[in-house]
Design an enzyme around this catalytic site. Structure first.
Site, PDB file in Angstrom:
ATOM      1  N   GLU A   1      -4.468  20.136  20.522  1.00 50.53           N
ATOM      2  CA  GLU A   1      -3.898  20.002  19.173  1.00 50.53           C
ATOM      3  C   GLU A   1      -3.542  21.378  18.626  1.00 50.53           C
ATOM      4  O   GLU A   1      -4.367  22.279  18.623  1.00 50.53           O
ATOM      5  CB  GLU A   1      -4.902  19.291  18.257  1.00 50.53           C
ATOM      6  CG  GLU A   1      -4.532  19.292  16.795  1.00 50.53           C
ATOM      7  CD  GLU A   1      -3.143  18.718  16.497  1.00 50.53           C
ATOM      8  OE1 GLU A   1      -2.872  17.577  16.920  1.00 50.53           O
ATOM      9  OE2 GLU A   1      -2.313  19.431  15.880  1.00 50.53           O
TER      10      GLU A   1
ATOM     11  N   HIS B   1      -0.592  -2.980   8.773  1.00 54.43           N
ATOM     12  CA  HIS B   1       0.418  -4.000   8.516  1.00 54.43           C
ATOM     13  C   HIS B   1       0.079  -5.299   9.239  1.00 54.43           C
ATOM     14  O   HIS B   1      -0.581  -5.295  10.268  1.00 54.43           O
ATOM     15  CB  HIS B   1       1.787  -3.503   8.984  1.00 54.43           C
ATOM     16  CG  HIS B   1       2.310  -2.371   8.149  1.00 54.43           C
ATOM     17  ND1 HIS B   1       2.707  -2.540   6.848  1.00 54.43           N
ATOM     18  CD2 HIS B   1       2.495  -1.055   8.435  1.00 54.43           C
ATOM     19  CE1 HIS B   1       3.120  -1.368   6.356  1.00 54.43           C
ATOM     20  NE2 HIS B   1       2.993  -0.447   7.309  1.00 54.43           N
TER      21      HIS B   1
ATOM     22  N   CYS C   1     -18.978  17.213  -5.226  1.00 55.83           N
ATOM     23  CA  CYS C   1     -17.725  16.763  -5.830  1.00 55.83           C
ATOM     24  C   CYS C   1     -18.058  15.643  -6.789  1.00 55.83           C
ATOM     25  O   CYS C   1     -18.539  14.591  -6.394  1.00 55.83           O
ATOM     26  CB  CYS C   1     -16.758  16.274  -4.754  1.00 55.83           C
ATOM     27  SG  CYS C   1     -15.351  15.342  -5.385  1.00 55.83           S
TER      28      CYS C   1
ATOM     29  N   SER D   1       6.244   4.334  11.600  1.00 51.10           N
ATOM     30  CA  SER D   1       5.544   3.167  11.092  1.00 51.10           C
ATOM     31  C   SER D   1       5.941   1.964  11.942  1.00 51.10           C
ATOM     32  O   SER D   1       7.102   1.849  12.309  1.00 51.10           O
ATOM     33  CB  SER D   1       5.950   2.923   9.637  1.00 51.10           C
ATOM     34  OG  SER D   1       5.156   1.926   9.092  1.00 51.10           O
TER      35      SER D   1
END
Ligand SMILES: Cc1cc2nc3c(=O)[nH]c(=O)nc-3n(C[C@H](O)[C@H](O)[C@H](O)COP(=O)(O)OP(=O)(O)OC[C@H]3O[C@@H](n4cnc5c(N)ncnc54)[C@H](O)[C@@H]3O)c2cc1C
Ligand SMILES: Cc1cc2nc3c(=O)[nH]c(=O)nc-3n(C[C@H](O)[C@H](O)[C@H](O)COP(=O)(O)OP(=O)(O)OC[C@H]3O[C@@H](n4cnc5c(N)ncnc54)[C@H](O)[C@@H]3O)c2cc1C
Lengths: 480, 420
Positions: free
Chosen positions: A37, A55, A407, A344
């Site tokens: 990567e 989806h 946080c 997608s």
């Protein structure tokens, strides 16, 4: 099996959802696998900047590879979630129609979905759709309901996949930008921009937007990836417009339109746009698109307010001319599998893409022997967000860092931040994607300095070495 | 889980929380302060510049010095202080509240209490809130974060800096950054006037020749890894005039575009929030829409001067004491409404009692203005104001003179406050 540290059976170029899924599936076999990567962390490409929707599978023509892998991939998520514990919910998808012409289009989607094998599809009338989704514009006339549609935190999914792969022996190389390859009789030497090299017998090209360049580097097919930009806007978790389902309009030709999306972690999102652009690195957002997205999203959900927007981002879909996935063994470079054009629904299809690539590798001579010690499960720190006070009390008993809230907006404990760092997520963005610290309404104004301190403390680095996302993205320029 | 029982629990140990808690302690209540950070003091601790305490102590203190005065005060009381403890929930238990806090050393702490005081302060608005388009590189941060990094951690986040927004923190940081050797290229403000107070415009910008671009916006951020430049665009009749755009090459953008009260906890407890202030609606006793929950300081409305925070919080503490002792003045309350040119007035209700103080913000910039307070049809106060602007809070007191006992109040009568 090769002995040396940098000799592998398989190298996967790209650690997005495609590369990580493939790595994880193949980590169940006795193989030496390297994932390469270029970025400082995994999932920093297209896989971090998308709509996060699993989806249902009714959007694409039955003849496309996309449709087949989408429906198959969707069905695999429940099993994966049990093993990998990433945030995922089947909230269901509603396509909303605002005219009788649009209802006709909904019927077509229904037919296409049935042909694709999507389970549970229903056409719903006006009363029912309003009952299911009270935030909808009252002008809605009906729609399509797909109960298998879901939402996911995409980067958390990629992190979990890779953690599982690494646990089962896969070697992950971050900051390894493949720039050169040399072909030998039975292997490739692969060189990174840093000069580092590895050798691998088989190669999978899962380089997302750069799959065309990587293909060229290996002497494989010539093709062009066209970036198609999508801008998205995130709204605060207290937004009044928060929907229960993922809301779609009736789709346009090359995009599914502007959606209103509840995120799995409780914020909401509107977008994405779809514009073909020149520069693959151009992920800038524009005022015009913000206005456009807002007005289109408001047609579906009028309560959406600009005041609730906490941040925006853009991602570029890696699109091929024929608009389909391109997953094949290269006809030019031996032992190289192309997994390109993963636009997608790449996220949805990824588990099925991985199985498909496994099949192609096997067909091309890679022998797959299952590992006896394969362990599909991973564990991680328990997020205090969503835990009950009783649970948090027990967690603090195991480690006091669970009781220190770093946080405040997303309620993330110091323990979670430390775990992220110790699992190799050492940039501010990497920590943010792993823990959600800095993703909430204040966007890190309160917790950034605490995270900087923890990075210094855990890694023993200088403040000037801290980056937002690797490379030159330094956060602190000097000490006083 | 450990449970503690109190008369009142104050959430937040900044200027507001400390002043309110000290007041309640001195009147004999059993009170706890719960503070997320390792020390008391809140935002004051990072404001190392001068200018605090002019009203309250008649001297010019730095933020930490001002905080220190109150911290000492707290140490000399019987208040229980819970540091490094983050409140995550306020639950209504009918007869009172249960406040839940998380702590590293104590685990989960439960506080059973009759009254709760919200004193959580505020947070800064960020890029998303104002929607600056462009890339998302490193080097974009809020002015308050930059202030914290430089003043408390000794870490400098940039070299060539553009400031978006002319809020006070941004202005103060312009000077602070110049002192540390950074180059501040300008402050870009969308409005035709600065949103910080005049003193800061003069002392932090003019004295350093830092340009202030009024009626300008940052229309675009550029740079992949780190900020490389911004486009600055003037506004013509409120619309960006692209032809007048110019770039500023910089590596850092500080955002000083306003503060928002931190009311997520309050919302969870069903406290009604006023959109004008971002804080709770409070009645004449600083009590929110939830009986027994009070609010003061920046969590109620954003203050520019800490002295007013302390003052308001002491007042609030007095009412909490009366509430716990069941001695709150049990008289009818009437609405206070913002009239012409007024953004908001706090508190949102009034009661017939002399000496009640009100705080408000103007919507206009004007010299020689007039504050007008009307009760129904009758003008009860007229006050000359030398200068008004949105960034400077205004206050007035309803005394006996303005509000004679003979003045009749109708059922639905409201106090209307306007500026002319
Ligand atoms: C706006 C938008 C919305 C979307 N919404 C959805 C959705 O809701 N549902 C869905 O299913 N799909 C969605 N998608 C699609 C989905 O995000 C992608 O299909 C998927 O993330 C692609 O994953 P990938 O691993 O193939 O690519 P990437 O995530 O880009 O991974 C490729 C990796 O390769 C690395 N790399 C590139 N070149 C090199 C090199 N030379 N050497 C080493 N490493 C290299 C990159 O750094 C990158 O990390 C959306 C996409 C966009 C842009
Ligand atoms: C940067 C800046 C510069 C200023 N400059 C000046 C100046 O020059 N002169 C002047 O007079 N005034 C100035 N002010 C105004 C004044 O200092 C502040 O308005 C005042 O200090 C606010 O006090 P507070 O207690 O309301 O809020 P804060 O000081 O913010 O205190 C809130 C406290 O609550 C805690 N808290 C929040 N949530 C939780 C939770 N869930 N659990 C536990 N604890 C919590 C926080 O940690 C914090 O300590 C300035 C304000 C700012 C922000």
């Amino acid at each position: 099996m090769p002995e040396s540290r940098n000799k592998f059976d398989l190298a996967i170029v790209g650690a997005g959802v495609t590369g990580a899924s493939i790595a994880r599936v193949l980590s169940a076999y006795k193989l030496r696998i390297a994932v390469l990567e270029k970025e400082a962390d995994i999932s920093f490409g297209v896989s971090k900047a998308n709509s996060g929707i699993i989806h249902a599978g009714f959007h694409h023509k039955p003849s496309s590879l996309k449709a087949v892998l989408e429906v198959k991939g969707n069905a695999m998520f429940d099993g994966l979630q049990k093993e990998l514990l990433f945030p995922f919910k089947r909230v269901g998808i509603l396509v909303t129609a605002f005219s009788y012409e649009e209802m006709k289009a909904v019927e077509k989607l229904y037919d296409q979905g049935i042909e694709n094998g999507v389970p549970g599809l229903e056409i719903v009338n006006r009363d029912r759709i309003i009952g299911m989704e009270p935030v909808l514009n009252r002008d809605v006339v009906g729609g399509l309901y797909a109960p298998t549609g879901g939402i996911i935190e995409p980067y958390r999914f990629v992190f979990a996949l890779m953690e599982s792969a690494v646990k089962n022996g896969v070697s992950l190389f971050r900051n390894f930008e493949v720039i050169k390859s040399r072909k030998h009789k039975t292997s490739y030497t692969i060189q990174a921009a840093s000069g580092e090299t590895i050798e691998a017998r088989y190669v999978v090209n899962a380089a997302g937007l750069y799959a065309d360049e990587v293909s060229r580097l290996f002497g494989a097919e010539e093709f062009e990836i066209i970036p198609r930009k999508g801008e998205e806007f995130i709204l605060d978790r207290l937004a009044a417009a928060f929907p229960k389902h993922v809301l779609f309009p009736v789709p346009a030709e090359h995009s599914k339109g502007i959606l209103v999306i509840p995120t799995v972690e409780g914020t909401m999102m509107i977008g994405p746009t779809a514009n073909e652009i020149e520069n693959k690195e151009d992920t800038a957002t524009t005022r015009e698109n913000l206005e456009r997205v807002l007005s289109l999203a408001r047609m579906m959900v009028p309560a959406i307010s600009k005041m609730d927007i906490i941040t925006s981002f853009a991602g570029n879909r890696p699109v091929l001319k024929d608009n389909d996935f391109y997953i094949e063994a290269s006809g030019k470079a031996e032992r190289l599998i192309q997994a390109a054009g993963i636009q997608s629904p790449g996220l949805t299809a990824s588990p099925a893409i991985a199985e498909y690539v496994k099949g192609l590798l096997e067909k091309n001579g890679l022998s797959l022997v299952r590992r006896e010690d394969y362990d599909p499960h991973i564990t991680g720190p328990t997020p205090i967000r969503g835990s009950s006070p009783e649970e948090v009390d027990l967690l603090v008993g195991t480690d006091p860092a669970y009781g220190r809230v770093v946080c405040r907006c997303e309620e993330v404990s110091e323990k979670e931040i430390k775990e992220a760092i110790n699992r190799g997520h050492t940039t501010l963005d990497g920590i943010k994607f792993y823990t959600r610290a800095g993703m909430g309404r204040c966007q890190g104004a309160f917790c950034t300095y605490k995270i900087i301190k923890l990075l210094i403390q855990e890694l023993g680095i200088l403040p000037e070495e801290i980056t937002k996302r690797g490379g030159k993205s330094k956060v602190i320029l000097r000490k006083l | 889980m450990k449970t503690n029982v109190y008369d009142a629990v104050v959430i937040g140990g900044g200027a507001a929380g400390m002043a309110c808690a000290c007041e309640m302690d001195s009147s004999g209540l059993k009170v706890a302060i719960v503070e997320r950070e390792e020390t008391l003091g809140g935002i004051l601790l990072q404001c190392i510049h001068n200018g605090f305490g002019l009203h309250r102590f008649k001297e010019e203190l730095t933020g930490p010095e001002y905080a220190e005065r109150y911290i000492e005060k707290v140490e000399n009381t019987s208040l229980d202080v819970f540091l490094s403890t983050t409140v995550v929930n306020i639950a209504n238990e009918g007869e009172g509240y249960c406040v839940t806090g998380y702590s590293g050393s104590e685990g989960v702490l439960l506080f059973k209490t009759e009254a709760v005081v919200l004193a959580m302060g505020c947070r800064e608005r960020n890029r998303g809130n104002i929607g600056i388009p462009g890339t998302r590189p490193s080097g974009i941060l809020t002015a308050g974060l930059a202030q914290r990094l430089i003043n408390m951690d000794g870490l400098v986040p940039g070299r060539r800096i553009v400031i978006a927004g002319s809020g006070d923190i941004g202005l103060i940081m312009a000077r602070r950054l110049t002192w540390t050797g950074c180059e501040v290229l300008g402050v870009v403000e969308i409005l035709p006037y600065a949103s910080g107070i005049t003193r800061n415009i003069v002392q932090c910008l003019k004295d350093f020749d830092i340009p202030l671009y009024l009626s300008h916006i940052i229309s675009r951020i550029e740079g992949k890894d780190r900020v490389e430049s911004v486009q600055v665009t003037p506004l013509q009749d409120g619309k960006p005039d692209i032809s007048g755009s110019f770039p500023l090459e910089c590596d850092t953008i500080l955002l000083s575009v306003g503060l928002i009260p931190e009311n997520e906890l309050s919302r969870k407890a069903s406290v009604k929030i006023n959109h004008e202030t971002g804080g709770a609606y409070v009645d004449a006793h600083y009590m929110t829409s939830q009986k027994g929950i009070f609010a003061c300081g920046n969590v109620l409305h954003v203050h520019d001067i800490v002295d007013f925070v302390s003052e308001e919080s002491v007042t609030c503490g007095r009412y909490v004491h009366q509430y716990v002792k069941h001695s709150l003045l049990d008289a009818a309350q009437y609405n206070v409404t913002p009239g012409a040119n007024v953004k908001y007035v706090i508190p949102n209700s009034f009661i017939r009692e002399a000496g009640r103080k009100f705080y408000l913000r103007s919507l206009i910039v004007k010299n020689d203005a007039e504050l007008k307070v009307m009760l129904g049809e009758q003008t009860i106060i007229k006050k000359k104001l030398r200068h008004v602007q949105p960034s400077e809070m205004i206050s007035f007191v309803l005394d006996n003179e303005a509000f004679p006992a003979s003045l009749p109040i109708g059922d639905r009568m409201a106090l209307e406050v306007s500026i002319h």
